[in-house]
Scaffold this active site. Structure first.
Site, PDB file in Angstrom:
ATOM      1  N   GLU A  12       0.842  -1.203   0.000  1.00 15.26           N
ATOM      2  CA  GLU A  12       0.000   0.000   0.000  1.00 15.26           C
ATOM      3  C   GLU A  12       0.873   1.247   0.000  1.00 15.26           C
ATOM      4  OE1 GLU A  12      -0.775   1.907   3.452  1.00 15.26           O
ATOM      5  OE2 GLU A  12      -1.014   0.143   4.722  1.00 15.26           O
ATOM      6  N   LYS A  40      -4.289  -2.319  14.731  1.00 19.05           N
ATOM      7  CA  LYS A  40      -3.716  -1.333  15.656  1.00 19.05           C
ATOM      8  C   LYS A  40      -4.535  -1.312  16.947  1.00 19.05           C
ATOM      9  CE  LYS A  40      -2.025   1.622  11.931  1.00 19.05           C
ATOM     10  NZ  LYS A  40      -2.734   1.114  10.747  1.00 19.05           N
TER      11      LYS A  40
END
Length: 302
Positions: free
Chosen positions: A25, A159
């Site tokens: 990405e 996360k």
């Protein structure tokens, strides 16, 4: 669809030679790290993938084209431009049509990788269900993409700024397998463990490749998460990082920060409060994921 895709020479040659390709990405370059660490990190990740027998394909949108593989000049532009749009599924058509510069999120990288016939994608961490989502409905488009797009995502879990329990519940509802690579626990990005378990533990790249092959041959659409924990020497203490995240979340709420601005704000705050340790951890876990992702891609290609 193919008219919108352009390939770097390296990726084009790799595909022609039947080599394994690994998608990367670009949001991590434009929005995830400061310059020049972002370019250094991007180049090193690409080299790790080459060293492990695969071809890197960093994806971004430039000049009305979806670029599958970037030149050094493209990387510099992404890393230094002030007007790069963070591009998720909803933004993709607009960014291509308007010829803006777009950095791809996990969701968009998966879409573009599938268009290009790439099955393996390496990132830092996936998005998920945000804390308080039961009232804000703030749920990352990454999860919907994992439910429908046939690309495997190697990441260091989700996360810990997210609600990991609800993220895993959502993935279960959508039938997305969550594999712990060499671990029973679901890693939480900065930490190798969390209070939550992965669905299955697989210890070798070949085992993961075998599972992915069977999944897609059975017509079970959607991706898979290969949760690869951060190396122990770079893992931050769970209680320490959770305290910092609570502080950062409180500050975001007090400042009225919402939607797609939350993650960059929280990551910046976590970096500040950990005195830079979180950035070092972030970089190292991406390197580790690149190594594992390339090895799985090599096995899948066989």
């Amino acid at each position: 669809m193919k008219q919108y895709l352009t390939y770097s020479q390296e990726v084009e040659q790799g595909m022609a030679a039947g080599k394994p390709i690994v998608a990367l990405e670009s949001t991590i370059i434009s929005h995830g790290m400061p310059y020049p660490q972002n370019v250094e990190m991007a180049k090193k990740v690409e080299q790790i993938i080459r060293d492990n027998g695969a071809v890197p394909a960093t994806i971004a949108i430039m000049d009305g084209e979806i670029k599958i593989g970037l030149s050094n000049e493209d990387l510099e532009t992404l890393a230094t431009s002030k007007n790069v749009r963070k591009t998720s599924r909803r933004d993709l058509a607009y960014v291509v049509a308007s010829k803006e510069i777009g950095a791809t999120t996990v969701a968009t990288t998966m879409i573009c990788a599938e268009l290009a016939g790439i099955k393996m994608f390496v990132t830092g961490g996936i998005g998920g269900v945000h804390r308080g989502a039961e009232t804000t409905m703030d749920i990352s488009a990454d999860l919907e993409e994992l439910a429908s797009t046939n690309v495997a995502v190697v990441c260091a879990g989700a996360k810990s700024i997210l609600d990991i329990g609800l993220t895993l519940e959502y993935l279960e509802t959508k039938g997305v397998p969550v594999v712990g690579f060499g671990t029973d626990a679901f890693p939480a990005f900065y930490t190798a463990t969390s209070p939550f378990a992965a669905n299955f533990r697989l210890n070798e790249p070949k085992e993961v490749a075998d599972m992915l092959k069977v999944k897609w041959e059975l017509g079970l659409n959607g991706g898979a998460i290969i949760a690869n924990p951060i190396p122990a020497e770079f893992s931050l203490d769970e209680a320490y990082i959770n305290d910092i995240i609570h502080t950062a979340l409180k500050e975001a709420e007090e400042n009225g920060i919402k939607g797609k601005d939350v993650t960059p704000f929280l990551l910046g705050k976590v970096k500040e409060l950990t005195e830079g340790k979180s950035l070092e951890s972030n970089i190292e876990l991406v390197y580790n994921n690149a190594r594992v992702g390339a090895q799985i891609a090599v096995e899948l290609n066989k």
